[in-house]
Design an enzyme around this catalytic site. Structure first.
Site, PDB file in Angstrom:
ATOM      1  N   ASN A   7       0.881  -1.158   0.000  1.00  0.00           N
ATOM      2  CA  ASN A   7       0.000   0.000   0.000  1.00  0.00           C
ATOM      3  C   ASN A   7       0.920   1.210   0.000  1.00  0.00           C
ATOM      4  O   ASN A   7       1.450   1.605   1.028  1.00  0.00           O
ATOM      5  CB  ASN A   7      -0.876  -0.039   1.254  1.00  0.00           C
ATOM      6  CG  ASN A   7      -1.901   1.072   1.272  1.00  0.00           C
ATOM      7  OD1 ASN A   7      -1.849   1.997   0.459  1.00  0.00           O
ATOM      8  ND2 ASN A   7      -2.827   1.008   2.210  1.00  0.00           N
ATOM      9  N   ARG A  71      -2.427  -2.205  -3.603  1.00  0.00           N
ATOM     10  CA  ARG A  71      -3.683  -1.507  -3.402  1.00  0.00           C
ATOM     11  C   ARG A  71      -3.617  -0.243  -4.259  1.00  0.00           C
ATOM     12  O   ARG A  71      -2.741   0.600  -4.054  1.00  0.00           O
ATOM     13  CB  ARG A  71      -3.829  -1.133  -1.937  1.00  0.00           C
ATOM     14  CG  ARG A  71      -4.970  -0.208  -1.701  1.00  0.00           C
ATOM     15  CD  ARG A  71      -5.251  -0.083  -0.224  1.00  0.00           C
ATOM     16  NE  ARG A  71      -6.546   0.537  -0.068  1.00  0.00           N
ATOM     17  CZ  ARG A  71      -6.733   1.704   0.537  1.00  0.00           C
ATOM     18  NH1 ARG A  71      -5.726   2.348   1.059  1.00  0.00           N
ATOM     19  NH2 ARG A  71      -7.941   2.210   0.632  1.00  0.00           N
ATOM     20  N   HIS A 160     -13.282   1.920  -0.643  1.00  0.00           N
ATOM     21  CA  HIS A 160     -13.316   0.802   0.320  1.00  0.00           C
ATOM     22  C   HIS A 160     -13.824  -0.484  -0.336  1.00  0.00           C
ATOM     23  O   HIS A 160     -14.301  -1.391   0.349  1.00  0.00           O
ATOM     24  CB  HIS A 160     -14.238   1.102   1.527  1.00  0.00           C
ATOM     25  CG  HIS A 160     -13.704   2.129   2.471  1.00  0.00           C
ATOM     26  ND1 HIS A 160     -14.504   3.062   3.076  1.00  0.00           N
ATOM     27  CD2 HIS A 160     -12.450   2.374   2.925  1.00  0.00           C
ATOM     28  CE1 HIS A 160     -13.775   3.835   3.870  1.00  0.00           C
ATOM     29  NE2 HIS A 160     -12.517   3.442   3.784  1.00  0.00           N
ATOM     30  N   ARG A 221     -12.919  13.904   8.113  1.00  0.00           N
ATOM     31  CA  ARG A 221     -13.660  14.412   6.944  1.00  0.00           C
ATOM     32  C   ARG A 221     -15.103  14.699   7.307  1.00  0.00           C
ATOM     33  O   ARG A 221     -15.713  13.956   8.070  1.00  0.00           O
ATOM     34  CB  ARG A 221     -13.632  13.385   5.809  1.00  0.00           C
ATOM     35  CG  ARG A 221     -12.262  13.145   5.244  1.00  0.00           C
ATOM     36  CD  ARG A 221     -12.334  12.209   4.027  1.00  0.00           C
ATOM     37  NE  ARG A 221     -11.057  11.560   3.839  1.00  0.00           N
ATOM     38  CZ  ARG A 221     -10.893  10.255   3.670  1.00  0.00           C
ATOM     39  NH1 ARG A 221     -11.936   9.448   3.605  1.00  0.00           N
ATOM     40  NH2 ARG A 221      -9.694   9.759   3.528  1.00  0.00           N
ATOM     41  N   GLU A 360      -8.139  -6.243   4.418  1.00  0.00           N
ATOM     42  CA  GLU A 360      -7.885  -5.830   3.037  1.00  0.00           C
ATOM     43  C   GLU A 360      -6.636  -6.497   2.468  1.00  0.00           C
ATOM     44  O   GLU A 360      -6.592  -6.835   1.291  1.00  0.00           O
ATOM     45  CB  GLU A 360      -7.779  -4.297   2.968  1.00  0.00           C
ATOM     46  CG  GLU A 360      -9.142  -3.650   3.170  1.00  0.00           C
ATOM     47  CD  GLU A 360      -9.100  -2.140   3.361  1.00  0.00           C
ATOM     48  OE1 GLU A 360      -8.844  -1.713   4.495  1.00  0.00           O
ATOM     49  OE2 GLU A 360      -9.324  -1.424   2.383  1.00  0.00           O
TER      50      GLU A 360
END
Ligand code: ADP
Length: 375
Positions: A7, A71, A160, A221, A360
């Site tokens: 990642n 990813r 996601h 956020r 993930e």
């Protein structure tokens, strides 16, 4: 197969080594401060990879890596599944840079660093948007002139996806059904948070949109706001950078309470924190109600990621707002800690409420192995 999962961010590179057959985690680590050699960081992604290789030599003891899975944040409209990386694929990912200016270029730097070091290593890109390529047009289109879609690709993409796909499979397994029969609402609640409506195993709506800013109240956020607020603030003298920072890094739980971390907010339990949790759980409950309608009646509600898996208090707050759907949680089951998929609803609940841990890296390792085997 032994898969190195990468990642790659602009200044950091996270990795894990997984056995795609058993799921076992053989190594993991994080290289930070890429581009900051003044403070001991590697000069670039190639140098970061040198550090990964050193660490792997120690932990893998000579076991070779069979493939690398990356990813990749944005797959645009082109990528609906994981792909074997070629030069053409790298160029296609780069063409999507305007849609994910912070992430895709960094993902490509990770891919190029591997290609430089191990030119024959098979590499696979797994896209965070891919699972949402099944959204129907009425869900992905914004009500703005078509020109904006044609010229800039302005539409809803969703994120996601790797997590939602993995959690869909594992939730279906817990309920004893094939993933293609699973219909329900999934809430991925980490620092970033989004909720997805899954019908017969496919994503049909999701709360993040053109960027990961839309939707739920997140760690830093804002999620949904009236877009005119941006126009207003811009007339008040806020710059593009100011607005970006404000909505992506200084809003959400952080903006409301000063803390972006759910644990700190739950521990303080003051009036400000309580209001922030009310705002976040109310927003999520509204989405769950909406998606219950979107899927034609959900057959399960699933919580996952850091908050979804670990905060029984937040799950309770959300489910307590869903009485109109006939959903109830069992307090004892909800409060039990546990790292495996489980049901937390009562017998009377109209449909089961589940906690399904996401992984993930395991999903990327499995997808990478599958692509390499079929190539
Ligand atoms: P990321 O999106 O960075 O992968 P995670 O999925 O790890 O994030 O989720 C991070 C969030 O999970 C943080 O808000 C953290 O406070 C929360 N969290 C983790 N463990 C717990 C816990 N035991 N109780 C409450 N919240 C938790």
């Amino acid at each position: 197969m032994i898969i190195l999962v990468i990642n790659s961010g602009s200044s950091s590179l996270k990795y894990q080594v997984r056995d795609s057959g058993t799921g076992e985690r053989l190594a993991n680590g994080l290289i930070e401060r890429i581009g900051d050699s003044a403070h001991g960081g590697p000069a670039d992604h190639t140098e970061a990879l040198d550090r990964v290789t050193e660490q792997l030599e120690a932990s893998l003891q000579g076991r070779p890596i069979d493939a690398v899975g990356h990813r990749v944040v944005h797959g645009g409209e082109r990528f609906s599944e994981p792909v074997l990386i070629t030069n053409e694929i790298i160029r296609a990912i780069e063409r999507l840079n305007p849609l994910a200016p912070l992430h895709n270029p960094a993902n490509v730097q990770g891919i190029r660093a591997i290609a430089e070091r191990w030119p024959d290593m098979p590499q696979v890109a797994v896209f965070d948007t891919a699972f949402h390529r099944t959204l129907p047009e009425h869900a992905w289109r914004y009500a703005v002139p078509d020109e904006l879609y044609k010229k800039f690709g302005i539409r809803r993409y969703g994120f996601h996806g790797t997590s939602f796909e993995y959690v869909t499979r594992h939730a279906a397994a817990l309920l004893g059904m094939p993933a293609e029969e699973f219909t329900g609402v999934l809430a991925h609640l980490g620092n970033g948070a989004s909720v997805t409506a899954v019908q017969n195993g496919r994503s049909i709506d999701t709360s993040m949109g053109f960027t990961p800013l839309e939707g739920l109240v997140m760690g830093t956020r804002s999620g949904d706001i009236d877009p005119s607020i941006l126009l207003f603030l811009s007339r008040e003298g806020y710059s593009e950078e100011d607005l970006d920072r404000l909505l992506n890094r200084e809003s959400g739980l952080k903006g409301l309470t000063g803390h972006n971390d759910m644990r700190s907010i739950e521990e303080s339990s003051d009036a400000v924190g309580t209001m922030a949790l009310d705002i976040a759980s109310y927003r999520l409950a509204k989405y769950i109600g909406g998606y219950h309608v979107a899927v034609g009646g959900s057959q399960a509600l699933v919580f996952t990621a850091g908050i979804g898996e670990n905060s029984w208090r937040f799950r309770e707050r959300v489910v307590n707002r869903l009485a109109a759907l006939g959903v109830y949680i069992d307090d004892a089951e909800n409060q039990k800690p546990g790292g495996s998929p489980r049901e937390i609803s009562t017998e009377e609940s109209a449909f089961p409420v589940l906690v399904v841990p996401t992984d993930e890296e395991a999903a990327i390792a499995e997808a990478t192995a599958a692509v390499v085997v079929s190539a």
